[in-house]
Design a protein around this motif. Structure first.
Motif, PDB file in Angstrom:
ATOM      1  N   LEU A  27     -29.212 -40.384-104.944  1.00 37.57           N
ATOM      2  CA  LEU A  27     -27.817 -41.380-104.886  1.00 37.57           C
ATOM      3  C   LEU A  27     -27.469 -41.347-103.501  1.00 37.57           C
ATOM      4  CD1 LEU A  27     -25.202 -42.448-105.719  1.00 37.57           C
ATOM      5  CD2 LEU A  27     -24.514 -40.089-106.429  1.00 37.57           C
ATOM      6  N   ILE A  28     -27.362 -42.280-102.678  1.00 40.26           N
ATOM      7  CA  ILE A  28     -26.731 -42.317-101.498  1.00 40.26           C
ATOM      8  C   ILE A  28     -25.324 -43.055-101.475  1.00 40.26           C
ATOM      9  CG2 ILE A  28     -26.887 -43.329 -99.244  1.00 40.26           C
ATOM     10  CD1 ILE A  28     -30.115 -43.894 -99.958  1.00 40.26           C
ATOM     11  N   ALA A  29     -24.199 -42.079-100.895  1.00 43.00           N
ATOM     12  CA  ALA A  29     -22.905 -42.396-101.271  1.00 43.00           C
ATOM     13  C   ALA A  29     -22.417 -42.715 -99.850  1.00 43.00           C
ATOM     14  CB  ALA A  29     -22.147 -41.350-101.777  1.00 43.00           C
ATOM     15  N   LEU A  30     -22.175 -44.038 -99.415  1.00 43.49           N
ATOM     16  CA  LEU A  30     -21.773 -44.563 -98.099  1.00 43.49           C
ATOM     17  C   LEU A  30     -20.382 -44.380 -98.133  1.00 43.49           C
ATOM     18  CD1 LEU A  30     -24.434 -47.148 -97.485  1.00 43.49           C
ATOM     19  CD2 LEU A  30     -24.301 -44.762 -96.843  1.00 43.49           C
ATOM     20  N   SER A  31     -19.748 -44.062 -96.933  1.00 45.54           N
ATOM     21  CA  SER A  31     -18.287 -44.032 -96.506  1.00 45.54           C
ATOM     22  C   SER A  31     -18.041 -44.320 -95.177  1.00 45.54           C
ATOM     23  CB  SER A  31     -17.648 -42.666 -97.020  1.00 45.54           C
ATOM     24  OG  SER A  31     -16.264 -42.521 -96.787  1.00 45.54           O
ATOM     25  N   ASP A  32     -16.894 -44.086 -94.660  1.00 49.48           N
ATOM     26  CA  ASP A  32     -16.636 -44.211 -93.251  1.00 49.48           C
ATOM     27  C   ASP A  32     -16.691 -43.092 -92.479  1.00 49.48           C
ATOM     28  OD1 ASP A  32     -14.361 -43.118 -94.444  1.00 49.48           O
ATOM     29  OD2 ASP A  32     -12.823 -44.567 -93.791  1.00 49.48           O
ATOM     30  N   VAL A  33     -17.147 -41.920 -92.951  1.00 45.43           N
ATOM     31  CA  VAL A  33     -17.368 -40.560 -92.128  1.00 45.43           C
ATOM     32  C   VAL A  33     -18.824 -40.343 -92.116  1.00 45.43           C
ATOM     33  CG1 VAL A  33     -15.035 -39.855 -92.438  1.00 45.43           C
ATOM     34  CG2 VAL A  33     -16.790 -39.293 -94.080  1.00 45.43           C
ATOM     35  N   GLU A  34     -19.313 -39.534 -90.949  1.00 44.56           N
ATOM     36  CA  GLU A  34     -20.931 -39.172 -91.070  1.00 44.56           C
ATOM     37  C   GLU A  34     -21.142 -38.647 -91.996  1.00 44.56           C
ATOM     38  OE1 GLU A  34     -22.289 -40.623 -88.496  1.00 44.56           O
ATOM     39  OE2 GLU A  34     -20.171 -41.325 -87.698  1.00 44.56           O
ATOM     40  N   GLY A  35     -20.503 -37.720 -92.886  1.00 42.31           N
ATOM     41  CA  GLY A  35     -20.859 -37.007 -93.898  1.00 42.31           C
ATOM     42  C   GLY A  35     -19.696 -36.031 -94.174  1.00 42.31           C
ATOM     43  N   PRO A  88     -11.272 -31.253 -91.723  1.00 40.88           N
ATOM     44  CA  PRO A  88     -11.216 -32.601 -91.528  1.00 40.88           C
ATOM     45  C   PRO A  88     -11.762 -33.269 -90.184  1.00 40.88           C
ATOM     46  CG  PRO A  88      -9.104 -31.789 -92.489  1.00 40.88           C
ATOM     47  CD  PRO A  88     -10.103 -30.614 -92.165  1.00 40.88           C
ATOM     48  N   PRO A  89     -12.599 -34.406 -90.373  1.00 40.12           N
ATOM     49  CA  PRO A  89     -13.130 -34.973 -89.123  1.00 40.12           C
ATOM     50  C   PRO A  89     -11.980 -35.345 -88.329  1.00 40.12           C
ATOM     51  CG  PRO A  89     -13.928 -36.013 -91.070  1.00 40.12           C
ATOM     52  CD  PRO A  89     -12.875 -35.177 -91.544  1.00 40.12           C
ATOM     53  N   LYS A 132     -17.242 -29.649 -87.695  1.00 39.98           N
ATOM     54  CA  LYS A 132     -18.679 -29.823 -87.566  1.00 39.98           C
ATOM     55  C   LYS A 132     -19.251 -30.350 -88.713  1.00 39.98           C
ATOM     56  CE  LYS A 132     -19.261 -25.550 -84.744  1.00 39.98           C
ATOM     57  NZ  LYS A 132     -19.839 -24.148 -84.794  1.00 39.98           N
ATOM     58  N   LEU A 133     -20.074 -31.169 -88.523  1.00 39.70           N
ATOM     59  CA  LEU A 133     -20.950 -32.099 -89.562  1.00 39.70           C
ATOM     60  C   LEU A 133     -21.764 -31.149 -90.320  1.00 39.70           C
ATOM     61  CD1 LEU A 133     -21.527 -34.607 -91.064  1.00 39.70           C
ATOM     62  CD2 LEU A 133     -23.364 -35.000 -89.436  1.00 39.70           C
ATOM     63  N   ILE A 134     -21.724 -30.938 -91.589  1.00 39.73           N
ATOM     64  CA  ILE A 134     -22.686 -29.947 -92.277  1.00 39.73           C
ATOM     65  C   ILE A 134     -23.903 -31.016 -92.690  1.00 39.73           C
ATOM     66  CG2 ILE A 134     -23.060 -28.804 -94.467  1.00 39.73           C
ATOM     67  CD1 ILE A 134     -19.980 -28.313 -94.739  1.00 39.73           C
ATOM     68  N   THR A 158     -12.576 -27.416 -95.984  1.00 37.29           N
ATOM     69  CA  THR A 158     -11.073 -27.839 -95.843  1.00 37.29           C
ATOM     70  C   THR A 158     -11.063 -29.200 -96.053  1.00 37.29           C
ATOM     71  OG1 THR A 158     -10.489 -26.013 -94.406  1.00 37.29           O
ATOM     72  CG2 THR A 158      -8.804 -27.625 -94.601  1.00 37.29           C
ATOM     73  N   TYR A 159     -10.656 -29.884 -97.082  1.00 41.78           N
ATOM     74  CA  TYR A 159     -10.681 -31.256 -97.028  1.00 41.78           C
ATOM     75  C   TYR A 159      -9.387 -32.036 -96.456  1.00 41.78           C
ATOM     76  CZ  TYR A 159     -14.168 -30.402-100.482  1.00 41.78           C
ATOM     77  OH  TYR A 159     -15.575 -30.008-101.088  1.00 41.78           O
TER      78      TYR A 159
END
Length: 788
Positions: free
Chosen positions: A255-263, A268-269, A275-277, A289-290
């Protein structure tokens, strides 16, 4: 008649096999149409992809995924201004999905965008419905600020769904790929009969090589109910949960879930220290932390993580990635399927050791402590490592024998690579001697003052040497490289990340353990890290925020690959080692034979081996020429004639396909020139600025050659094989550079240092030196002291 009878026999054999496998009566197999139908039934007996029930443990396994669900979030499908669909982005996604479909993958799309598309469409219709009179009387500014009524989401979905689907259909048609629309609601999954019907429909569409495009039926769907998940079942609140539920129901591999953030980020970005996990494991939710939800759509990152973990538990691998600004090649879907490090990969298998990002951080932190040590302490570490190489040689050679045995049994390494892989007691002794040379040089490296200037009274400036930072050294099957490079990094105070070839896995592991044992004597054990995970070189080259310099040691192909893969990180490496030896008309016979033999035959696979022999025209048909040819034949060197050399001979050797060839074997090109100047011009045109040699007794000719030739190493009456850090007295080298900035040629300790400026003042300000200020610049050069 024979062909006819043969055809009848084949037909009866096919009928018998169909009857045996499917229990369908033989009379039904007469027509071609029925035979085709039977073959379709046979397809159900053939297993596809991996057995469902366990997700992929590593990214590299994703390339084997057969059934793939791609979820497109609203932010991916719609434009940033929310005024319509992102057509260019959608076109790229469609192209990738169609390409994978044509490669035999079974692709499904879960798409958002109907509400956003419908909202834009209805807003446009409302603006058009304003009367001309109202528009004229309102004026331009008032019309621009005119408030639009709040649009009901269901109406927007109804208005946008048909247009969205029509767009998909038109785009996929360009790739000869058929699509089908499937609209679902949460109730369709609660009812067993509806769920079975949905499964059956999707299975049939996939069997017919059709891409199902699934969306929630937002025109009739009720608002989501909070906390309505049942035990072990996820309810359909948004397209994230829909994609997860669908992936598990359909036994999808990925399952590839595409959004507007790197991951997925640990915070919060955009916030400090976010840091990207790279890899997310079940149980890590407490460390996250969302932030807020996306600018459009229903779900946020928390919903995506919940859906991803549910799908992972159901046996489907999951990757959350950026579909609006794809990294690496710009093709996010195919990059993910190829196993590249894109977005956040969800895995149930947690590695025993740290990730490469964690290793890099540990190396950087420990490297700063290494740089702050006294030079004597860094020298002690290197000397201790040199002692360990000889004291523990039996342990090292035992590990090396394991690698050699595996390499020989595999039979894939050429003889030159096997020679590089092999270690011996003599090699280890030679390594230890080189390390002790580096230990001496380490006494005067970091903190050395290069320039002192008195800028003004009580304002002094110094330029001092400092480490570059974090080095990534990538080397092939050459384990002796590990202690050499480690010693140079220690001497220069740099942190080091090592990626060795898998052929030397056992040897590298032992040598790295000894290196860390030596570093432990002054508490900087983690300054040198060995990457032993499944990380691809391309993934390492994208750590641009953590690595300061990449140094490839290996073939020219390895160097080129790394130079292409490096994004934002400088690469210190050499291009092809197309080294020349020019034999001048005033050359000594004995010197020519010795130098040409050594340059070509001592180690033909080395980057500093001769690849082209340039001969002055006057030497042709002389005893010297005959001796050169006889020597090369005796050494079994295959000669390729350059165009001009071939024109002088009635029966010439095979003509060189290119004058820019690095043979790396007992082969070389031979060409004729009219003068030293022509030799220089030839080398500038066809060489690689690595190492070039002139053999002559004419000092004036030699000096002109040395001055005019623009290569990293230029030699007079000496073999090209001297282009080496150990032979230069550098102790060792991290590689040879043909770049034109920073280090050039064999790169030793000096090449791993940069500088910083230190200014010591007494309350000085720039305003003091202005037109009306009280101070004047002096800019006096001061004597240079040894260190800070």
């Amino acid at each position: 008649i024979i062909y006819f009878l043969l055809g009848i026999c084949i037909l009866f054999w096919v009928r018998a096999q169909l009857h045996k496998c499917t229990n369908i009566s033989l009379t039904d197999c007469i027509t071609l149409k029925v035979v085709t139908k039977k073959l379709a039934v046979l397809k159900q007996y053939i297993p596809f992809g991996r057995a469902h029930g366990s997700s992929c443990a590593h990214r590299g396994e994703l390339r084997h995924a057969k059934r793939i669900v791609v979820k497109l979030g609203s932010a991916v499908v719609t434009r940033g201004d929310e005024c319509g669909l992102a057509l260019g982005r959608l076109a790229s996604i469609v192209e990738q999905v169609a390409m994978l479909q044509n490669q035999g993958k079974e692709m499904m799309i879960v798409t958002s965008g109907a509400v956003a598309f419908g909202k834009q469409r209805l807003r446009h219709e409302i603006l058009l419905s304003q009367s001309v009179r109202q528009a004229l009387h309102s004026g331009h500014n008032q019309l621009k600020d005119m408030s639009l009524p709040v649009l009901e989401a269901r109406a927007c979905a109804a208005a946008g769904q048909s247009g969205l689907m029509a767009l998909y259909e038109a785009m996929f048609t360009q790739y000869s790929t058929c699509t089908a629309q499937v609209l679902v609601t949460n109730l369709d999954f609660h009812d067993d009969q509806k769920r079975q019907n949905l499964n059956s429909t999707l299975q049939e569409l996939l069997r017919m090589n059709i891409v199902p495009i699934i969306n929630t039926n937002d025109a009739v769907v009720p608002p989501p109910e909070p906390n309505s998940d049942l035990q072990g079942v996820i309810s359909i609140k948004d397209n994230d949960s829909l994609a997860a539920r669908l992936a598990v129901e359909m036994k999808a591999d990925l399952l590839i879930a595409l959004s507007d953030v790197e991951g997925l980020y640990n915070s919060p970005p955009g916030t400090d220290d976010a840091k990207l996990i790279d890899i997310f494991y079940p149980g890590d939710q407490q460390s996250i932390t969302y932030g807020t939800k996306s600018r459009v759509g229903l779900g946020g990152m928390e919903a995506k993580v919940k859906a991803a973990l549910w799908a992972l538990q159901g046996g489907t691998s999951v990757v959350i990635a950026n579909g609006t600004d794809p990294k690496v090649t710009g093709h996010v879907i195919t990059d993910i399927v190829e196993g590249k490090k894109v977005g956040t990969f969800f895995s149930e298998v947690k590695p025993a050791g740290p990730t490469v990002e964690q290793q890099t951080e540990m190396a950087r932190d420990s490297g700063r402590n290494l740089a702050s040590l006294h030079p004597d302490q860094r020298s002690e570490i290197i000397c201790h490592l040199a002692e360990l190489l000889t004291e523990r040689k039996d342990e090292i050679l035992a590990a090396n024998k394991m690698d050699m045995d595996l390499a020989v049994s595999a039979g894939q390494l050429p003889a030159a690579m096997l020679k590089r892989l092999s270690l011996s007691a003599a090699k280890l002794n030679s390594l230890a001697i080189g390390l002790r040379q580096i230990a001496v040089a380490a006494q005067d490296s970091v903190g050395r003052v290069l320039r002192r200037t008195r800028v003004a009274h009580n304002l002094e400036l110094e330029q001092i040497t400092v480490p570059i930072g974090v080095l990534l050294v990538i080397f092939e099957a050459r384990p002796d490289c590990l202690p050499q490079v480690s010693a140079l990094a220690i001497a220069s105070g740099n942190a080091l990340l090592l990626k060795g070839g898998k052929e030397a896995t056992n040897t590298n592991r032992v040598l790295h353990q000894l290196t860390q044992e030596a570093l432990s004597m002054h508490g900087v054990r983690e300054a040198v890290q060995l990457v032993s995970t499944r990380e691809e070189v391309e993934d390492l080259c994208r750590l641009d925020k953590m690595i300061d310099l990449i140094i490839p040691r290996g073939s020219s192909q390895l160097v080129r690959n790394i130079q292409r893969a490096a994004k934002g990180i400088p690469v210190l490496g050499h291009s092809e080692g197309i080294c020349h030896v020019y034999v001048d008309t005033d050359a000594s016979v004995d010197k020519v034979i010795k130098i040409v033999r050594d340059s070509k035959c001592d180690y033909p696979a080395a980057c500093n081996a001769m690849e082209t022999l340039l001969i002055h025209r006057d030497i042709l048909r002389t005893p010297l020429f005959d001796q050169i040819i006889d020597m090369l034949r005796t050494e079994r060197v295959k000669i390729h004639a350059g165009p001009r050399f071939a024109s002088y001979l009635t029966f010439s050797p095979s003509e060189a396909q290119s004058l820019r060839t690095e043979y790396s074997d007992l082969e070389c090109c031979m060409e004729v020139v009219d003068s030293m100047q022509e030799a220089v011009d030839h080398i500038h045109k066809y060489g690689s600025s690595h190492t070039d040699v002139i053999v002559t007794e004419n000092e004036d000719t030699a000096e002109q050659f040395l001055q005019q030739l623009d290569s990293a190493c230029v030699f007079w009456n000496a073999s090209s094989r001297f282009a080496d850090g150990y032979r230069f007295g550098l102790g060792a080298e991290v590689g040879i550079s043909t770049a034109r900035i920073h280090a050039r040629g064999p790169v030793g300790l000096e090449g791993l240092l940069t500088t910083k400026w230190v200014l010591r003042g007494d309350g000085h300000t720039a305003a003091d030196f202005s037109e009306h200020g009280t101070m004047k610049y002096l800019h006096e050069n001061l004597p240079v002291t040894h260190s800070i």
